[in-house]
Design an enzyme around this catalytic site. Structure first.
Site, PDB file in Angstrom:
ATOM      1  N   SER A 150      42.903  21.724  14.270  1.00 52.94           N
ATOM      2  CA  SER A 150      43.345  22.626  15.329  1.00 52.94           C
ATOM      3  C   SER A 150      44.828  22.404  15.586  1.00 52.94           C
ATOM      4  O   SER A 150      45.528  21.895  14.705  1.00 52.94           O
ATOM      5  CB  SER A 150      42.500  22.408  16.587  1.00 52.94           C
ATOM      6  OG  SER A 150      42.734  23.442  17.519  1.00 52.94           O
ATOM      7  N   ASN A 151      45.307  22.753  16.744  1.00 50.04           N
ATOM      8  CA  ASN A 151      46.726  22.558  17.072  1.00 50.04           C
ATOM      9  C   ASN A 151      46.848  22.216  18.547  1.00 50.04           C
ATOM     10  O   ASN A 151      45.852  22.194  19.263  1.00 50.04           O
ATOM     11  CB  ASN A 151      47.526  23.810  16.705  1.00 50.04           C
ATOM     12  CG  ASN A 151      46.971  25.030  17.396  1.00 50.04           C
ATOM     13  OD1 ASN A 151      47.068  25.178  18.605  1.00 50.04           O
ATOM     14  ND2 ASN A 151      46.320  25.909  16.636  1.00 50.04           N
ATOM     15  N   ALA A 152      48.071  21.970  18.984  1.00 51.16           N
ATOM     16  CA  ALA A 152      48.273  21.429  20.339  1.00 51.16           C
ATOM     17  C   ALA A 152      48.352  22.499  21.432  1.00 51.16           C
ATOM     18  O   ALA A 152      48.685  22.181  22.578  1.00 51.16           O
ATOM     19  CB  ALA A 152      49.540  20.578  20.344  1.00 51.16           C
TER      20      ALA A 152
END
Ligand code: CTP
Length: 211
Positions: A21-23
């Site tokens: 995923s990402n932040a």
């Protein structure tokens, strides 16, 4: 207006319990939902998992993966006047998702990834006259130049460019451009203030297109 807003970072599973995923915090997307509701619009939020409180007053569609977000956008796009793609959609997904939890070993592990569909580009290609499509550009270099390429290549109406400092931050600096205007910079503002400005730019654009 009927406004469709995406938010959050998608999750791409590599096995039943692990994902890439990402932040993204979802804060910008949720601020846009609140600003649009406050301005009296009908809002559908398509959200990947976030820690934000679900807004009341909007129709909410919860998704996890880029593919699920794409399906939800395709369904909602038909009846909306405006799509705002604030979600951080994963550009890649696992080429194969293991059915059972991957066991550890002391050998190195290589993940094979395949590209996901570019949802914003799809919307730019399929938008009808009078439909407004808004995208974000996260750029760590040549911000305006790269964002303008996205504005043109994805055939969208408005681009909101920011740097990776904006991820999860309460305040951020964004630069906004419509296809035929120059850049507007909003410096060190809360996401609520940025969201209000974005909604007002969309409304101005709609009035301009309806002349
Ligand atoms: N986006 C999308 N579908 C994807 C990837 C991105 O709809 N598979 C949208 C995002 O929601 C955002 C815009 O495209 O509105 C730009 O996202 P960004 O990450 O800045 O750029 P990318 O197009 O992914 O290109 P790159 O990562 O190479 O900068």
């Amino acid at each position: 207006m009927r406004i469709l807003i995406t938010a959050g970072g998608t999750r791409e599973y590599i096995d039943p319990v692990r994902f890439i995923s990402n932040a993204s915090s979802g804060r910008m997307g949720y601020a846009l939902v609140r600003a649009a509701l406050k301005a009296g619009h009908k809002v559908t939020l398509i959200t990947a998992p976030t820690t934000q409180r679900l807004p009341s007053g909007a129709k909410v569609v919860e998704v996890e993966t880029a593919a699920q977000m794409f399906e939800a956008v395709k369904k909602g796009f038909e009846i909306c006047n405006c799509l705002i793609m604030a979600a951080a959609v994963s550009d890649y997904t696992s080429a194969r998702t293991a059915k059972t939890k991957i066991k550890k070993s002391n050998k190195s592990l290589t993940l094979k990834l395949k590209p996901t569909a570019d949802i914003l580009k799809w919307a730019g290609k399929h938008k009808r006259k009078n439909q407004i499509v808004v995208g974000f550009a996260l750029e760590d270099r040549n911000l305006r130049q790269n964002a303008e390429i996205k504005l043109k290549e994805k055939n969208i109406d408005i681009i909101i460019a920011n740097t990776s400092d904006a991820i999860g931050a309460g305040k951020s600096t964004v630069q906004i451009k419509t296809r035929d205007s120059s850049w507007t910079k909003i410096e060190n503002a809360t996401k609520a203030i940025i969201a209000k400005k974005v909604i007002s730019i969309i409304i101005a654009r709609r009035k301009y297109e309806r002349r």
